[in-house]
Design a protein around this motif. Structure first.
Motif, PDB file in Angstrom:
ATOM      1  N   MET A   1       0.843  -1.194   0.000  1.00  0.00           N
ATOM      2  CA  MET A   1       0.000   0.000   0.000  1.00  0.00           C
ATOM      3  C   MET A   1       0.877   1.242   0.000  1.00  0.00           C
ATOM      4  N   PRO A   2       0.709   2.140  -0.994  1.00  0.00           N
ATOM      5  CA  PRO A   2       1.544   3.343  -1.027  1.00  0.00           C
ATOM      6  C   PRO A   2       1.262   4.283   0.139  1.00  0.00           C
ATOM      7  N   VAL A   3       2.326   4.837   0.689  1.00  0.00           N
ATOM      8  CA  VAL A   3       2.202   5.812   1.777  1.00  0.00           C
ATOM      9  C   VAL A   3       2.698   7.166   1.256  1.00  0.00           C
ATOM     10  N   VAL A   4       1.825   8.168   1.327  1.00  0.00           N
ATOM     11  CA  VAL A   4       2.123   9.480   0.765  1.00  0.00           C
ATOM     12  C   VAL A   4       1.939  10.556   1.823  1.00  0.00           C
ATOM     13  N   LEU A   5       2.871  11.509   1.863  1.00  0.00           N
ATOM     14  CA  LEU A   5       2.736  12.687   2.728  1.00  0.00           C
ATOM     15  C   LEU A   5       2.168  13.833   1.900  1.00  0.00           C
ATOM     16  N   GLY A   6       1.039  14.383   2.314  1.00  0.00           N
ATOM     17  CA  GLY A   6       0.464  15.544   1.647  1.00  0.00           C
ATOM     18  C   GLY A   6       0.773  16.800   2.440  1.00  0.00           C
ATOM     19  N   LEU A   7       1.224  17.858   1.752  1.00  0.00           N
ATOM     20  CA  LEU A   7       1.524  19.144   2.390  1.00  0.00           C
ATOM     21  C   LEU A   7       0.618  20.213   1.802  1.00  0.00           C
ATOM     22  N   MET A   8       0.005  21.007   2.673  1.00  0.00           N
ATOM     23  CA  MET A   8      -0.909  22.052   2.200  1.00  0.00           C
ATOM     24  C   MET A   8      -0.736  23.314   3.032  1.00  0.00           C
ATOM     25  N   SER A   9      -0.558  24.440   2.341  1.00  0.00           N
ATOM     26  CA  SER A   9      -0.534  25.732   3.016  1.00  0.00           C
ATOM     27  C   SER A   9      -1.631  26.587   2.404  1.00  0.00           C
ATOM     28  N   GLY A  10      -2.628  26.947   3.198  1.00  0.00           N
ATOM     29  CA  GLY A  10      -3.772  27.689   2.683  1.00  0.00           C
ATOM     30  C   GLY A  10      -3.514  29.181   2.580  1.00  0.00           C
ATOM     31  N   GLU A  25      -4.043   0.057  -3.244  1.00  0.00           N
ATOM     32  CA  GLU A  25      -3.279   0.071  -4.492  1.00  0.00           C
ATOM     33  C   GLU A  25      -3.943   0.923  -5.567  1.00  0.00           C
ATOM     34  N   ASP A  26      -5.303   0.939  -5.601  1.00  0.00           N
ATOM     35  CA  ASP A  26      -5.990   1.756  -6.615  1.00  0.00           C
ATOM     36  C   ASP A  26      -6.212   3.197  -6.153  1.00  0.00           C
ATOM     37  N   LEU A  27      -5.724   3.524  -4.943  1.00  0.00           N
ATOM     38  CA  LEU A  27      -5.790   4.868  -4.357  1.00  0.00           C
ATOM     39  C   LEU A  27      -7.224   5.318  -4.004  1.00  0.00           C
ATOM     40  N   HIS A  28      -8.184   4.398  -4.005  1.00  0.00           N
ATOM     41  CA  HIS A  28      -9.574   4.778  -3.726  1.00  0.00           C
ATOM     42  C   HIS A  28      -9.932   4.680  -2.236  1.00  0.00           C
ATOM     43  N   LEU A  29      -9.172   3.910  -1.487  1.00  0.00           N
ATOM     44  CA  LEU A  29      -9.402   3.774  -0.040  1.00  0.00           C
ATOM     45  C   LEU A  29      -8.201   4.372   0.684  1.00  0.00           C
ATOM     46  N   PHE A  30      -8.442   4.939   1.867  1.00  0.00           N
ATOM     47  CA  PHE A  30      -7.332   5.601   2.558  1.00  0.00           C
ATOM     48  C   PHE A  30      -7.450   5.439   4.067  1.00  0.00           C
ATOM     49  N   GLU A  31      -6.296   5.577   4.715  1.00  0.00           N
ATOM     50  CA  GLU A  31      -6.234   5.663   6.180  1.00  0.00           C
ATOM     51  C   GLU A  31      -5.232   6.753   6.527  1.00  0.00           C
ATOM     52  N   ILE A  32      -5.658   7.715   7.354  1.00  0.00           N
ATOM     53  CA  ILE A  32      -4.736   8.757   7.812  1.00  0.00           C
ATOM     54  C   ILE A  32      -3.903   8.184   8.957  1.00  0.00           C
ATOM     55  N   LEU A  33      -2.601   8.086   8.743  1.00  0.00           N
ATOM     56  CA  LEU A  33      -1.703   7.504   9.754  1.00  0.00           C
ATOM     57  C   LEU A  33      -1.276   8.537  10.787  1.00  0.00           C
ATOM     58  N   ALA A  34      -1.081   9.759  10.342  1.00  0.00           N
ATOM     59  CA  ALA A  34      -0.675  10.850  11.242  1.00  0.00           C
ATOM     60  C   ALA A  34      -0.947  12.163  10.537  1.00  0.00           C
ATOM     61  N   ALA A  35      -1.249  13.193  11.307  1.00  0.00           N
ATOM     62  CA  ALA A  35      -1.522  14.513  10.713  1.00  0.00           C
ATOM     63  C   ALA A  35      -1.305  15.600  11.752  1.00  0.00           C
ATOM     64  N   THR A  36      -0.887  16.750  11.278  1.00  0.00           N
ATOM     65  CA  THR A  36      -0.710  17.885  12.187  1.00  0.00           C
ATOM     66  C   THR A  36      -0.807  19.191  11.401  1.00  0.00           C
ATOM     67  N   THR A  37      -1.098  20.268  12.115  1.00  0.00           N
ATOM     68  CA  THR A  37      -1.005  21.615  11.552  1.00  0.00           C
ATOM     69  C   THR A  37       0.063  22.364  12.325  1.00  0.00           C
ATOM     70  N   LEU A  38       1.047  22.869  11.603  1.00  0.00           N
ATOM     71  CA  LEU A  38       2.145  23.605  12.226  1.00  0.00           C
ATOM     72  C   LEU A  38       1.944  25.093  11.985  1.00  0.00           C
ATOM     73  N   PRO A  39       1.630  25.875  13.037  1.00  0.00           N
ATOM     74  CA  PRO A  39       1.487  27.329  12.847  1.00  0.00           C
ATOM     75  C   PRO A  39       2.795  27.919  12.342  1.00  0.00           C
ATOM     76  N   TYR A  40       2.703  28.912  11.484  1.00  0.00           N
ATOM     77  CA  TYR A  40       3.912  29.538  10.957  1.00  0.00           C
ATOM     78  C   TYR A  40       4.555  30.435  12.014  1.00  0.00           C
ATOM     79  N   PRO A  41       5.900  30.375  12.122  1.00  0.00           N
ATOM     80  CA  PRO A  41       6.593  31.385  12.933  1.00  0.00           C
ATOM     81  C   PRO A  41       6.298  32.763  12.326  1.00  0.00           C
ATOM     82  N   ILE A  42       6.365  33.804  13.149  1.00  0.00           N
ATOM     83  CA  ILE A  42       6.019  35.160  12.704  1.00  0.00           C
ATOM     84  C   ILE A  42       6.790  35.563  11.447  1.00  0.00           C
ATOM     85  N   ASN A  43       8.087  35.236  11.408  1.00  0.00           N
ATOM     86  CA  ASN A  43       8.888  35.669  10.249  1.00  0.00           C
ATOM     87  C   ASN A  43       8.411  35.017   8.957  1.00  0.00           C
ATOM     88  N   TRP A  44       8.012  33.735   9.030  1.00  0.00           N
ATOM     89  CA  TRP A  44       7.522  33.056   7.819  1.00  0.00           C
ATOM     90  C   TRP A  44       6.131  33.552   7.439  1.00  0.00           C
TER      91      TRP A  44
END
Length: 347
Positions: A1-10, A25-44
């Protein structure tokens, strides 16, 4: 089963979403293994906010340095969550500007830098290839909505912009409805808060009928899809209308405006139900107003899906691109053909 990290900045700059997904394998079913939202430091936060006004040389530097920033955050995330084998990283990057009518869209966050640091293949720059084919380069999430959340009549994302996807006559349709958190957050910040938690400040304001009428008669709402919005719309069209209104009243009026525009859209497409995700799904006042403005059943999923659906879908889009399968449809973006979008950077 492929494991992919998705990154998103809104566009609303509330942070970097990282979502690790295990797909079938067909990418139609999924399980979230881990997830987090990292607040941006002020400078970024400041650098990404000011990038809209930057020159070419500054943007080139920002693209590389933000890519390094993303790579370091990914490595830390992998270590903290004890993730063994990541097959692919799919990075949306951060949108600086989006002008599909001029053939340009820019998401910074150089994929080559991410791949170099992490030693993992990276799919990035999803939007420009679609714009090159005459498309809007947005919205891109509808393919994921159709493949992963097809049990709902419509999927609504309440992020910096409110966008919707649905299937009509066996074709995926999608478009941006209106600006959302990009406006609400700016108004909340004028009142000393990063955002309007639960819509409490909006609820205390009163309707500005003149502003309300001007908003509802904007040309964009008369345009036919495919269509999309960028920060340019906020700066040149919305903000000149809103900026002189008392912030609490503007919050109240604009929240009502969002609910009305979305409600009208849902009723126009005759959606019996609608899955709502994105940060705006936590805005209780906005959701209550939306329910008052539509016949559609509004469905709020669990917190992980609300917060990480976009990162999850970009993980899917990256997986499809890596396999050479179509991940953008002409019926959504208006491109000349369906295609497999995104650039691939190898370690």
């Amino acid at each position: 089963m492929p494991v992919v990290l998705g990154l998103m900045s809104g566009t609303s700059l509330d942070g970097l979403d990282i979502c690790c997904v295990s797909f079938s394998e067909d990418l139609h079913l999924f399980e979230i293994l881990a997830a987090t939202t990292l607040p941006y430091p002020i400078n970024w936060q400041q650098r990404l906010e000011e990038a809209f006004y930057a020159d070419g040389e500054t943007l080139e530097t920002l693209d590389k340095e933000y890519g390094v920033f993303l790579g370091k955050k990914v490595l830390k995330f992998i270590k903290e969550n004890q993730l063994d084998s990541i097959d692919l990283i799919a990075s949306h990057g951060h949108t600086v500007f989006h002008k599909p009518d001029q053939g340009v869209t820019l998401q910074v966050g150089n994929g080559k830098q991410i791949a170099k640091l992490t030693q993992i293949p990276v799919v990035y720059d999803f939007r420009q290839p679609d714009v090159d084919l005459g498309g809007q380069g947005a919205p891109l999430v509808p393919v994921g909505d159709a493949l992963l959340f097809g049990q709902y009549d419509a999927c609504l994302n309440l992020g910096g912009f409110a966008n919707i996807s649905y299937t009509q006559n066996q074709q995926i349709r999608a478009f941006d409805i209106c600006a959302c958190n990009l406006v609400l957050n700016r108004l909340a910040q004028a009142l000393g808060k990063p955002y309007d938690q639960n819509g409490v400040m909006a609820q205390k304001g009163v309707m500005d009928k003149s502003l309300h009428d001007q908003l509802n008669t904007l040309d964009y709402y008369q345009q036919q899809a495919p269509k999309s919005l960028g920060r340019e719309f906020v700066e040149s069209v919305l903000w000149p209308l809103i900026k002189n209104t008392i912030p609490s009243d503007a919050l109240h009026t604009y929240t009502q405006h969002i609910a009305e525009q979305i409600g009208k859209t849902l009723d126009d497409i005759q959606a019996k139900n609608c899955l709502v995700t994105g940060g705006g799904a936590f805005n209780n006042y906005l959701i209550s107003q939306l329910k008052n403005n539509t016949q559609s059943e509004i469905i709020i999923p669990n917190q992980r899906i609300i917060s990480y659906k976009e990162a999850l879908v970009f993980a899917l889009l990256g997986g499809l691109r890596y396999l050479g399968e179509n991940n953008v449809f002409a019926s959504v973006t208006g491109a000349s053909q369906d295609h497999s979008s995104g650039r691939i950077a190898l370690p």
